[in-house]
Design an enzyme around this catalytic site. Structure first.
Site, mmCIF file in Angstrom:
data_model
loop_
_atom_site.group_PDB
_atom_site.id
_atom_site.type_symbol
_atom_site.label_atom_id
_atom_site.label_comp_id
_atom_site.label_asym_id
_atom_site.label_seq_id
_atom_site.Cartn_x
_atom_site.Cartn_y
_atom_site.Cartn_z
ATOM 1 N N MET A 78 0.843 -1.199 0.000
ATOM 2 C CA MET A 78 0.000 0.000 0.000
ATOM 3 C C MET A 78 0.882 1.255 0.000
ATOM 4 S SD MET A 78 -3.454 -0.926 1.998
ATOM 5 C CE MET A 78 -2.869 -0.735 3.675
ATOM 6 N N HIS A 92 9.161 -3.499 3.596
ATOM 7 C CA HIS A 92 8.737 -3.743 2.208
ATOM 8 C C HIS A 92 9.953 -4.090 1.329
ATOM 9 C CE1 HIS A 92 5.516 -0.752 3.501
ATOM 10 N NE2 HIS A 92 4.787 -1.775 3.101
HETATM 11 P P1 AMP Z 1 1.370 -2.977 3.503
HETATM 12 O O1 AMP Z 1 1.949 -1.948 2.596
HETATM 13 O O2 AMP Z 1 1.326 -2.562 4.932
HETATM 14 O O3 AMP Z 1 0.079 -3.556 2.987
HETATM 15 O O4 AMP Z 1 2.408 -4.177 3.496
HETATM 16 C C1 AMP Z 1 2.809 -4.792 2.297
HETATM 17 C C2 AMP Z 1 3.583 -6.039 2.621
HETATM 18 O O5 AMP Z 1 4.728 -5.700 3.390
HETATM 19 C C3 AMP Z 1 2.789 -7.051 3.454
HETATM 20 O O6 AMP Z 1 3.056 -8.341 2.972
HETATM 21 C C4 AMP Z 1 3.335 -6.842 4.829
HETATM 22 O O7 AMP Z 1 3.238 -7.994 5.641
HETATM 23 C C5 AMP Z 1 4.786 -6.526 4.529
HETATM 24 N N1 AMP Z 1 5.390 -5.814 5.657
HETATM 25 C C6 AMP Z 1 4.912 -4.706 6.273
HETATM 26 N N2 AMP Z 1 5.703 -4.369 7.323
HETATM 27 C C7 AMP Z 1 6.690 -5.303 7.378
HETATM 28 C C8 AMP Z 1 7.794 -5.523 8.245
HETATM 29 N N3 AMP Z 1 8.073 -4.719 9.272
HETATM 30 N N4 AMP Z 1 8.592 -6.591 8.006
HETATM 31 C C9 AMP Z 1 8.312 -7.435 6.959
HETATM 32 N N5 AMP Z 1 7.291 -7.267 6.114
HETATM 33 C C10 AMP Z 1 6.479 -6.233 6.313
#
Ligand code: AMP
Length: 280
Positions: free
Chosen positions: A30, A37
């Site tokens: 997102m 990420h």
């Molecule tokens: P989001 O943009 O929050 O929807 O996250 C996109 C992807 O990044 C998802 O698969 C999350 O689980 C992963 N993600 C977000 N924060 C972390 C983190 N601190 N460590 C590893 N992966 C993450």
């Protein structure tokens, strides 16, 4: 790095790459990107010939309008980070592109959504399933990468991929949680914390690590009770839930100490909601 806004162009471009025998790694996000990420991008780059990221703040997975409206956006910085990490294509669709009409699909998660995020954020996982299935249908990757940070989401994505899109043959890959130096799990929402709450937020991982280290002395119920007490004494952070669940069924379990369970936590720091988890 190519920046593509149209789903038809993205699908066409990726299909041609695949037709020439290349493997496709996909990282849906997102935006408001951070090192968490980027760790997913690095895994995708290592495993695949072509890496595709998407940036789309999906309205249907927000159960609170204010959370959607205040979700951070930093497209230019995101593009720079993706390019530096070796991403080949970033797909940045508009809302109309993903939802030309209302998506009325209701998914069944076989009970995986009964507790934790599913219980506290009604409709959240249905929105996640809507967008992920649409993105998978456009990108049709060889492998898709998700973070353990969203533990329940990962289990649900594995389930829907197997149940609703088995024909696409996508391998779901999981990557470890990336943390700030003080232990706080990286999150796009962290940048909405003021200095005071940002300092206090490290308490969340501190508590997880503390009780992780006590898993051979305490029962699951004792750990849950003590964590509740720890947060009731903290005036900055409000505990929404702490639950220890079986890694497969995602139902509460008493069996800890052999890595088959995960302790999951959601906390409010002011109006910012943070989640984290640790193996038990
Ligand atoms: P989001 O943009 O929050 O929807 O996250 C996109 C992807 O990044 C998802 O698969 C999350 O689980 C992963 N993600 C977000 N924060 C972390 C983190 N601190 N460590 C590893 N992966 C993450």
């Amino acid at each position: 790095m190519q920046i593509i806004k149209s789903k038809a162009l993205a699908a066409d471009y990726i299909r041609k790459q695949k037709a020439s025998g290349k493997s496709i790694g996909f990282v849906p996000t997102m935006g408001a990107l951070h090192e968490g990420h980027i760790s997913l991008i690095q895994c995708a780059v290592k495993d695949n010939d072509i890496t595709v990221a998407s940036i789309f703040v999906n309205p249907t997975q927000f159960n609170k309008k204010s959370d959607f409206e205040t979700y951070p956006i930093s497209l230019e910085a995101d593009f720079k980070m993706l390019k530096e990490a070796g991403c080949d294509i970033v797909f940045v669709p508009s809302e109309k592109e993903i939802y030309p009409e209302k998506d009325n699909r209701q998914f069944n998660f076989n009970g995986l959504d009964k507790f934790m995020e599913g219980e506290h954020r009604p409709g959240h996982f249905n929105g996640v399933a809507q967008v992920v299935t649409k993105l998978f249908d456009i990108v049709r990757p060889t492998r898709a990468y998700f973070g353990q940070k969203d533990f329940q989401q990962l289990a649900i994505i594995r389930y829907i991929t197997k149940t609703y899109q088995a024909d696409l043959n996508i391998e779901i890959m999981s990557c470890d949680i990336v943390r700030e130096p003080d232990g706080l799990a990286m999150s796009s929402r962290n940048r909405r914390l003021n200095d005071e709450l940002r300092r206090e937020a490290s308490f969340i991982s501190e508590i997880l690590f503390k009780y992780h280290n006590k898993q051979n002395e305490l029962t699951a119920q004792e750990i849950k009770n003590q964590i509740k007490k720890e947060f009731s004494n903290n005036k900055y952070l409000e505990l929404e839930y702490f639950e220890i669940v079986d890694n497969i069924s995602l139902r509460p379990t008493d069996k800890i100490g052999n890595g088959t369970a995960t302790g999951c936590i959601a906390v409010h720091a002011g109006d910012v909601r943070l989640i984290d988890n640790i193996r038990f």
